[in-house]
Design a protein around this motif. Structure first.
Motif, PDB file in Angstrom:
ATOM      1  N   GLY A 113       0.808  -1.214   0.000  1.00  0.00           N
ATOM      2  CA  GLY A 113       0.000   0.000   0.000  1.00  0.00           C
ATOM      3  C   GLY A 113       0.842   1.265   0.000  1.00  0.00           C
ATOM      4  N   GLU A 114       0.294   2.306   0.590  1.00  0.00           N
ATOM      5  CA  GLU A 114       0.986   3.593   0.595  1.00  0.00           C
ATOM      6  C   GLU A 114       2.136   3.636   1.591  1.00  0.00           C
ATOM      7  OE1 GLU A 114      -1.908   6.621   1.232  1.00  0.00           O
ATOM      8  OE2 GLU A 114      -2.970   6.243  -0.662  1.00  0.00           O
ATOM      9  N   ALA A 115       2.256   2.623   2.426  1.00  0.00           N
ATOM     10  CA  ALA A 115       3.340   2.612   3.414  1.00  0.00           C
ATOM     11  C   ALA A 115       4.707   2.503   2.759  1.00  0.00           C
ATOM     12  CB  ALA A 115       3.141   1.457   4.395  1.00  0.00           C
ATOM     13  N   VAL A 116       4.736   1.931   1.546  1.00  0.00           N
ATOM     14  CA  VAL A 116       6.002   1.744   0.835  1.00  0.00           C
ATOM     15  C   VAL A 116       5.856   2.260  -0.600  1.00  0.00           C
ATOM     16  CG1 VAL A 116       7.715   0.090   0.027  1.00  0.00           C
ATOM     17  CG2 VAL A 116       6.545  -0.309   2.201  1.00  0.00           C
ATOM     18  N   PRO A 117       6.692   3.212  -1.016  1.00  0.00           N
ATOM     19  CA  PRO A 117       6.631   3.676  -2.403  1.00  0.00           C
ATOM     20  C   PRO A 117       6.817   2.503  -3.377  1.00  0.00           C
ATOM     21  CG  PRO A 117       8.072   5.083  -1.092  1.00  0.00           C
ATOM     22  CD  PRO A 117       7.745   3.892  -0.244  1.00  0.00           C
ATOM     23  N   GLN A 118       6.065   2.530  -4.467  1.00  0.00           N
ATOM     24  CA  GLN A 118       6.094   1.396  -5.381  1.00  0.00           C
ATOM     25  C   GLN A 118       7.469   1.146  -5.989  1.00  0.00           C
ATOM     26  OE1 GLN A 118       2.992   0.757  -8.185  1.00  0.00           O
ATOM     27  NE2 GLN A 118       1.358   1.402  -6.814  1.00  0.00           N
ATOM     28  N   GLU A 119       8.289   2.177  -6.094  1.00  0.00           N
ATOM     29  CA  GLU A 119       9.633   1.970  -6.652  1.00  0.00           C
ATOM     30  C   GLU A 119      10.511   1.116  -5.740  1.00  0.00           C
ATOM     31  OE1 GLU A 119       9.586   6.280  -4.975  1.00  0.00           O
ATOM     32  OE2 GLU A 119       8.246   4.932  -6.104  1.00  0.00           O
ATOM     33  N   ARG A 120      10.072   0.908  -4.493  1.00  0.00           N
ATOM     34  CA  ARG A 120      10.834   0.051  -3.582  1.00  0.00           C
ATOM     35  C   ARG A 120      10.263  -1.373  -3.495  1.00  0.00           C
ATOM     36  NH1 ARG A 120      11.832   4.363   1.413  1.00  0.00           N
ATOM     37  NH2 ARG A 120      13.672   5.379   0.508  1.00  0.00           N
ATOM     38  N   TRP A 121       9.151  -1.638  -4.167  1.00  0.00           N
ATOM     39  CA  TRP A 121       8.546  -2.958  -4.094  1.00  0.00           C
ATOM     40  C   TRP A 121       9.446  -4.036  -4.698  1.00  0.00           C
ATOM     41  CZ3 TRP A 121       2.553  -2.665  -5.267  1.00  0.00           C
ATOM     42  CH2 TRP A 121       1.969  -1.799  -4.343  1.00  0.00           C
ATOM     43  N   GLY A 122      10.348  -3.643  -5.579  1.00  0.00           N
ATOM     44  CA  GLY A 122      11.276  -4.608  -6.169  1.00  0.00           C
ATOM     45  C   GLY A 122      12.151  -5.299  -5.130  1.00  0.00           C
ATOM     46  N   TYR A 125       9.289  -8.669   6.568  1.00  0.00           N
ATOM     47  CA  TYR A 125       8.351  -7.778   5.867  1.00  0.00           C
ATOM     48  C   TYR A 125       7.874  -6.670   6.803  1.00  0.00           C
ATOM     49  CZ  TYR A 125       4.154  -6.209   3.405  1.00  0.00           C
ATOM     50  OH  TYR A 125       3.199  -5.446   2.784  1.00  0.00           O
ATOM     51  N   GLY A 126       7.581  -7.013   8.039  1.00  0.00           N
ATOM     52  CA  GLY A 126       7.134  -6.008   8.986  1.00  0.00           C
ATOM     53  C   GLY A 126       8.192  -4.935   9.218  1.00  0.00           C
ATOM     54  N   THR A 127       9.442  -5.356   9.371  1.00  0.00           N
ATOM     55  CA  THR A 127      10.534  -4.404   9.596  1.00  0.00           C
ATOM     56  C   THR A 127      10.732  -3.497   8.389  1.00  0.00           C
ATOM     57  OG1 THR A 127      11.656  -5.977  11.066  1.00  0.00           O
ATOM     58  CG2 THR A 127      12.987  -4.202  10.127  1.00  0.00           C
ATOM     59  N   GLU A 129       7.728  -1.033   8.004  1.00  0.00           N
ATOM     60  CA  GLU A 129       7.789   0.036   8.992  1.00  0.00           C
ATOM     61  C   GLU A 129       8.829   1.092   8.624  1.00  0.00           C
ATOM     62  OE1 GLU A 129       8.477  -1.733  12.767  1.00  0.00           O
ATOM     63  OE2 GLU A 129       6.518  -2.731  12.850  1.00  0.00           O
ATOM     64  N   ALA A 130       9.874   0.666   7.888  1.00  0.00           N
ATOM     65  CA  ALA A 130      10.913   1.597   7.448  1.00  0.00           C
ATOM     66  C   ALA A 130      10.563   2.240   6.115  1.00  0.00           C
ATOM     67  CB  ALA A 130      12.252   0.865   7.340  1.00  0.00           C
ATOM     68  N   GLY A 131       9.315   2.110   5.680  1.00  0.00           N
ATOM     69  CA  GLY A 131       8.907   2.698   4.410  1.00  0.00           C
ATOM     70  C   GLY A 131       9.559   2.042   3.216  1.00  0.00           C
ATOM     71  N   GLY A 132       9.998   0.787   3.396  1.00  0.00           N
ATOM     72  CA  GLY A 132      10.655   0.077   2.300  1.00  0.00           C
ATOM     73  C   GLY A 132      12.103   0.473   2.096  1.00  0.00           C
ATOM     74  N   ASP A 133      12.645   1.286   2.986  1.00  0.00           N
ATOM     75  CA  ASP A 133      14.045   1.710   2.858  1.00  0.00           C
ATOM     76  C   ASP A 133      14.952   0.512   3.147  1.00  0.00           C
ATOM     77  OD1 ASP A 133      16.669   2.707   3.422  1.00  0.00           O
ATOM     78  OD2 ASP A 133      15.809   4.693   3.737  1.00  0.00           O
ATOM     79  N   ALA A 141      18.167   0.267   3.499  1.00  0.00           N
ATOM     80  CA  ALA A 141      19.248   0.527   4.451  1.00  0.00           C
ATOM     81  C   ALA A 141      18.702   0.656   5.864  1.00  0.00           C
ATOM     82  CB  ALA A 141      20.012   1.784   4.048  1.00  0.00           C
ATOM     83  N   ALA A 142      17.665   1.471   6.037  1.00  0.00           N
ATOM     84  CA  ALA A 142      17.109   1.706   7.365  1.00  0.00           C
ATOM     85  C   ALA A 142      16.530   0.436   7.971  1.00  0.00           C
ATOM     86  CB  ALA A 142      16.036   2.787   7.300  1.00  0.00           C
ATOM     87  N   SER A 143      15.991  -0.449   7.151  1.00  0.00           N
ATOM     88  CA  SER A 143      15.404  -1.698   7.642  1.00  0.00           C
ATOM     89  C   SER A 143      16.448  -2.778   7.906  1.00  0.00           C
ATOM     90  CB  SER A 143      14.388  -2.233   6.629  1.00  0.00           C
ATOM     91  OG  SER A 143      15.028  -2.573   5.409  1.00  0.00           O
ATOM     92  N   GLY A 144      17.694  -2.545   7.466  1.00  0.00           N
ATOM     93  CA  GLY A 144      18.744  -3.547   7.626  1.00  0.00           C
ATOM     94  C   GLY A 144      18.733  -4.600   6.531  1.00  0.00           C
ATOM     95  N   LEU A 145      17.791  -4.482   5.583  1.00  0.00           N
ATOM     96  CA  LEU A 145      17.664  -5.503   4.549  1.00  0.00           C
ATOM     97  C   LEU A 145      18.849  -5.515   3.590  1.00  0.00           C
ATOM     98  CD1 LEU A 145      16.051  -7.683   3.091  1.00  0.00           C
ATOM     99  CD2 LEU A 145      14.750  -5.874   1.950  1.00  0.00           C
ATOM    100  N   GLN A 146      19.301  -4.338   3.194  1.00  0.00           N
ATOM    101  CA  GLN A 146      20.422  -4.267   2.251  1.00  0.00           C
ATOM    102  C   GLN A 146      21.676  -4.900   2.844  1.00  0.00           C
ATOM    103  OE1 GLN A 146      21.154  -0.276   0.899  1.00  0.00           O
ATOM    104  NE2 GLN A 146      22.565  -0.901  -0.722  1.00  0.00           N
ATOM    105  N   GLU A 147      21.947  -4.612   4.101  1.00  0.00           N
ATOM    106  CA  GLU A 147      23.106  -5.180   4.777  1.00  0.00           C
ATOM    107  C   GLU A 147      22.963  -6.689   4.940  1.00  0.00           C
ATOM    108  OE1 GLU A 147      25.624  -4.677   8.992  1.00  0.00           O
ATOM    109  OE2 GLU A 147      23.773  -3.541   8.642  1.00  0.00           O
TER     110      GLU A 147
END
Length: 292
Positions: free
Chosen positions: A105-114, A215-217, A220-224, A226-232
């Motif tokens: 939904g709107e919690a995450v910009p669509q460009e980050r859904w990838g 997914y929850g983390t 909550e970070a707006g799909g970021d 780096a901020a969610s720790g996913l990239q690391e």
């Protein structure tokens, strides 16, 4: 993945006598629902079907009418698909074949859904490692790797498909396939990796719980990433990084160099021989292979 003739015969035999293989019992749908569909978490429904062509195709067709968190599991897939429509077929009840529906939904910009494909990889690897007691690595962008007799082999894959208001993520994992049942010699399974657990129910629960947590983390970070720790986390589990690779691109172009990073858009950054850096997206790569 495409099965060998022997694998195809095994799959056909399994379909004819679906519940006769005591080493591959059916999933307990009611128990899985009680454990995972609690009304307080992400998962809103969980359905197990005996066989289907593709769980991704089925769930995508129904996505508009379903809430986020729907899960569809198949005991057997007859037309399973991987990236670029490559086939993925295995004997009945020899693995996990399931799809889940996310609606950020709107919690995450669509460009980050990838990033959901890479998120699913991180979550699946963590869940499998915990439940099966076997190290699981990631090959960019969407392969799950296990070590069999000292060699990394593909044991699973992830497929993401956009739907009107969300993303369907499909995961296929070889669990109890023997050497004779492998679709290709370089494939692997948890059994061949000497996993401590090959019972599919705790494996499925572990992967779904890990997916829910990540997914929850991320949401909550707006799909970021780096901020969610996913990239690391993805970089830490990605065996592609640090290796010399050759990427086959559309139009016959080839990119060769060292895979150095995954950027903020989930693209693989390759450093070439002339010290240039080029980022390639998953949709741009036909094949990615290590160069020995």
């Amino acid at each position: 993945m495409t099965p060998s003739d022997a694998s195809g015969e095994a799959s056909a035999g399994a379909s004819a006598s679906r519940w006769s293989d005591l080493d591959r019992p059916p999933l307990n749908s009611a128990a899985l629902q009680r454990s995972l569909v609690t009304g307080q978490g992400l998962w809103t429904s969980l359905e197990v079907v005996p066989a289907t062509g593709s769980t991704n195709t089925d769930l995508a067709a129904r996505a508009a009418a379903l809430p986020e968190g729907a899960v569809l599991v198949a005991e057997e897939q007859t037309a399973g698909r991987g990236r670029l429509d490559r086939s993925w077929v295995a004997p009945a009840r020899s693995g996990l074949f399931f799809s889940v529906l996310f609606k950020p939904g709107e919690a995450v910009p669509q460009e980050r859904w990838g990033w959901l494909t890479l998120l699913a990889g991180v979550a699946a690897a963590a869940g499998i490692s915990r439940a099966a007691g076997v190290d699981t690595a990631l090959k960019w962008p969407n392969d799950l790797l296990v070590t069999v007799e000292g060699q990394e082999r593909k044991a699973g894959g992830i497929l993401a498909e956009r739907v009107a208001d969300g993303v369907v993520i499909g995961i296929g994992l070889n669990v109890s396939l023997t050497e004779q049942e492998l679709p290709v010699p370089e494939a692997g399974s948890l059994l061949l990796a000497k996993a401590a657990v090959t019972d599919r129910e705790p494996l499925l629960k572990a992967v779904l719980r890990s997916l829910e947590q990540w997914y929850g983390t991320w949401r909550e970070a707006g799909g970021d990433p780096a901020a969610s720790g996913l990239q690391e986390a993805y970089a830490a589990e990605c065996s592609t990084l640090g290796r010399h690779v050759r990427a086959e691109l559309p139009g016959g172009r080839t990119l060769t160099g060292t895979a150095e990073a995954v950027d903020a858009d989930g693209r693989l950054v390759v450093r070439t021989a002339d010290d240039a850096h080029e980022a390639v997206g998953a949709g741009d790569v036909v094949h990615l292979r290590p160069v020995r």
